[in-house]
Design a protein around this motif. Sequence first.
Motif, PDB file in Angstrom:
ATOM      1  N   GLY A  23      53.222  42.711  24.561  1.00 25.31           N
ATOM      2  CA  GLY A  23      52.233  42.308  23.519  1.00 25.31           C
ATOM      3  C   GLY A  23      52.804  42.373  22.191  1.00 25.31           C
ATOM      4  O   GLY A  23      53.632  42.868  21.883  1.00 25.31           O
ATOM      5  N   GLY A  24      52.209  41.648  21.308  1.00 22.83           N
ATOM      6  CA  GLY A  24      52.447  41.615  20.001  1.00 22.83           C
ATOM      7  C   GLY A  24      52.492  40.271  19.344  1.00 22.83           C
ATOM      8  O   GLY A  24      51.528  39.355  19.952  1.00 22.83           O
ATOM      9  N   VAL A  25      52.864  40.132  18.058  1.00 18.08           N
ATOM     10  CA  VAL A  25      52.694  38.721  17.556  1.00 18.08           C
ATOM     11  C   VAL A  25      54.274  37.998  16.971  1.00 18.08           C
ATOM     12  O   VAL A  25      55.268  39.205  16.640  1.00 18.08           O
ATOM     13  N   LEU A  26      54.706  36.948  17.133  1.00 17.37           N
ATOM     14  CA  LEU A  26      55.755  36.481  16.553  1.00 17.37           C
ATOM     15  C   LEU A  26      55.436  35.202  15.650  1.00 17.37           C
ATOM     16  O   LEU A  26      54.687  34.640  15.895  1.00 17.37           O
ATOM     17  N   GLU A  27      56.152  35.208  14.553  1.00 16.72           N
ATOM     18  CA  GLU A  27      55.982  34.244  13.504  1.00 16.72           C
ATOM     19  C   GLU A  27      57.089  33.493  13.510  1.00 16.72           C
ATOM     20  O   GLU A  27      58.188  33.786  13.488  1.00 16.72           O
ATOM     21  N   HIS A  28      56.775  31.939  13.394  1.00 20.27           N
ATOM     22  CA  HIS A  28      57.731  31.121  13.407  1.00 20.27           C
ATOM     23  C   HIS A  28      57.309  29.924  12.824  1.00 20.27           C
ATOM     24  O   HIS A  28      56.214  29.527  12.738  1.00 20.27           O
ATOM     25  N   PRO A  29      58.192  29.042  12.000  1.00 22.30           N
ATOM     26  CA  PRO A  29      57.723  27.948  11.552  1.00 22.30           C
ATOM     27  C   PRO A  29      57.152  26.926  12.398  1.00 22.30           C
ATOM     28  O   PRO A  29      57.529  26.650  13.624  1.00 22.30           O
ATOM     29  N   LYS A  30      56.098  26.172  11.901  1.00 18.38           N
ATOM     30  CA  LYS A  30      55.332  25.297  12.819  1.00 18.38           C
ATOM     31  C   LYS A  30      56.189  24.203  13.726  1.00 18.38           C
ATOM     32  O   LYS A  30      55.931  23.932  14.783  1.00 18.38           O
ATOM     33  N   GLN A  31      57.173  23.485  12.798  1.00 22.69           N
ATOM     34  CA  GLN A  31      58.284  22.618  13.500  1.00 22.69           C
ATOM     35  C   GLN A  31      59.427  23.308  14.431  1.00 22.69           C
ATOM     36  O   GLN A  31      60.104  22.494  14.867  1.00 22.69           O
ATOM     37  N   SER A  32      58.986  24.633  14.676  1.00 23.05           N
ATOM     38  CA  SER A  32      60.365  25.167  15.269  1.00 23.05           C
ATOM     39  C   SER A  32      60.488  24.405  16.972  1.00 23.05           C
ATOM     40  O   SER A  32      59.444  24.063  17.311  1.00 23.05           O
ATOM     41  N   LYS A  33      61.647  24.575  17.139  1.00 26.93           N
ATOM     42  CA  LYS A  33      61.857  24.084  18.551  1.00 26.93           C
ATOM     43  C   LYS A  33      61.574  25.288  19.535  1.00 26.93           C
ATOM     44  O   LYS A  33      61.624  24.997  20.893  1.00 26.93           O
ATOM     45  N   LEU A  34      61.275  26.362  19.202  1.00 26.19           N
ATOM     46  CA  LEU A  34      61.207  27.673  19.926  1.00 26.19           C
ATOM     47  C   LEU A  34      59.942  27.359  20.852  1.00 26.19           C
ATOM     48  O   LEU A  34      59.994  27.698  22.046  1.00 26.19           O
ATOM     49  N   TRP A  35      58.683  26.651  20.333  1.00 24.65           N
ATOM     50  CA  TRP A  35      57.570  26.368  21.348  1.00 24.65           C
ATOM     51  C   TRP A  35      58.077  25.636  22.620  1.00 24.65           C
ATOM     52  O   TRP A  35      57.659  26.238  23.553  1.00 24.65           O
ATOM     53  N   PRO A  36      58.661  24.416  22.278  1.00 25.24           N
ATOM     54  CA  PRO A  36      58.674  23.713  23.663  1.00 25.24           C
ATOM     55  C   PRO A  36      59.915  24.344  24.257  1.00 25.24           C
ATOM     56  O   PRO A  36      59.895  24.254  25.725  1.00 25.24           O
ATOM     57  N   ALA A  37      60.907  25.045  23.853  1.00 30.20           N
ATOM     58  CA  ALA A  37      61.891  25.623  24.280  1.00 30.20           C
ATOM     59  C   ALA A  37      61.553  26.508  25.355  1.00 30.20           C
ATOM     60  O   ALA A  37      62.025  26.700  26.585  1.00 30.20           O
ATOM     61  N   LYS A  38      60.618  27.541  25.027  1.00 29.69           N
ATOM     62  CA  LYS A  38      59.941  28.781  25.550  1.00 29.69           C
ATOM     63  C   LYS A  38      58.516  28.469  26.408  1.00 29.69           C
ATOM     64  O   LYS A  38      58.013  29.117  26.896  1.00 29.69           O
ATOM     65  N   LYS A  39      58.388  26.835  26.370  1.00 31.31           N
ATOM     66  CA  LYS A  39      56.902  26.581  26.855  1.00 31.31           C
ATOM     67  C   LYS A  39      55.583  27.372  26.235  1.00 31.31           C
ATOM     68  O   LYS A  39      54.982  27.670  27.069  1.00 31.31           O
ATOM     69  N   LEU A  40      55.742  27.731  24.932  1.00 33.00           N
ATOM     70  CA  LEU A  40      54.692  28.439  24.562  1.00 33.00           C
ATOM     71  C   LEU A  40      53.452  27.531  24.430  1.00 33.00           C
ATOM     72  O   LEU A  40      53.642  26.370  24.379  1.00 33.00           O
ATOM     73  N   PRO A  41      52.207  28.175  24.520  1.00 32.17           N
ATOM     74  CA  PRO A  41      51.007  27.449  24.107  1.00 32.17           C
ATOM     75  C   PRO A  41      50.940  26.786  22.817  1.00 32.17           C
ATOM     76  O   PRO A  41      51.410  27.488  21.696  1.00 32.17           O
ATOM     77  N   LEU A  42      50.281  25.577  22.869  1.00 32.48           N
ATOM     78  CA  LEU A  42      49.921  24.867  21.621  1.00 32.48           C
ATOM     79  C   LEU A  42      48.463  25.578  21.248  1.00 32.48           C
ATOM     80  O   LEU A  42      47.803  26.201  21.895  1.00 32.48           O
ATOM     81  N   PRO A  43      48.197  25.538  19.800  1.00 33.39           N
ATOM     82  CA  PRO A  43      46.699  25.754  19.489  1.00 33.39           C
ATOM     83  C   PRO A  43      45.666  25.485  20.361  1.00 33.39           C
ATOM     84  O   PRO A  43      45.799  24.233  21.262  1.00 33.39           O
TER      85      PRO A  43
END
Length: 145
Positions: A23-43
Motif C-alpha cells: 500500500g502507499g502512493v507513487l508520484e510520477h509525471p503524467k506523460q510517464s511511460k511507467l503507466w503503460p509499462a506496468k499496466k497501471l490504471p488510468l483515472p
Amino acid sequence: MAKPRANEKELAMWAVDRVQEFGGVLEHPKQSKLWPAKKLPLPNEVDQFGGWTLPIFQCNFGHTAEKPTYLYIVGISPESMPPMPISPGAKACIIGSHGRRSDGSRLSPGDYGYRKSCFRPDREHTPPLLAAWLVEIARRCVPCR
C-alpha cells in the motif's frame, strides 16, 4: 524531458511493486511511460490491487509550473483520502517549450500566453505542501495482502 540515470527505470518498476505489496502512493509525471509499462490504471479505473490513479497539477500545491502529475494509490479509497491542500497561484513558468500557436509557430516573450521555461531544479522539485500530503496519504494506506 527526463533523463533518467541507468538504474532509475528499474527503481520505478520496483517502487510500483512495493506500493502494490504494502500500500502507499507513487508520484510520477503524467506523460510517464511507467503507466503503460506496468499496466497501471488510468483515472476512473481500478486494478487488481485496488490501486487507482489520481491526476493532479502540482501548481495547486505551490509549484511554479502546472506540472501535470499522476498519483498511483493502493490501500486507501478516494473517500478516505486526507483533504487536498490547495495553494492556488499563477503558473509563472512551464515545463517544456514556451508553447505554440495553432499555426505551429512558437510563442515569444510578449505574446499572449507566453511563459518562460522552468530551470531544471524547478522542474524536478516537489513542493513541500505536496510532499507532506503524499506522506499523509501513505500513512493512511493499509497493506493489500
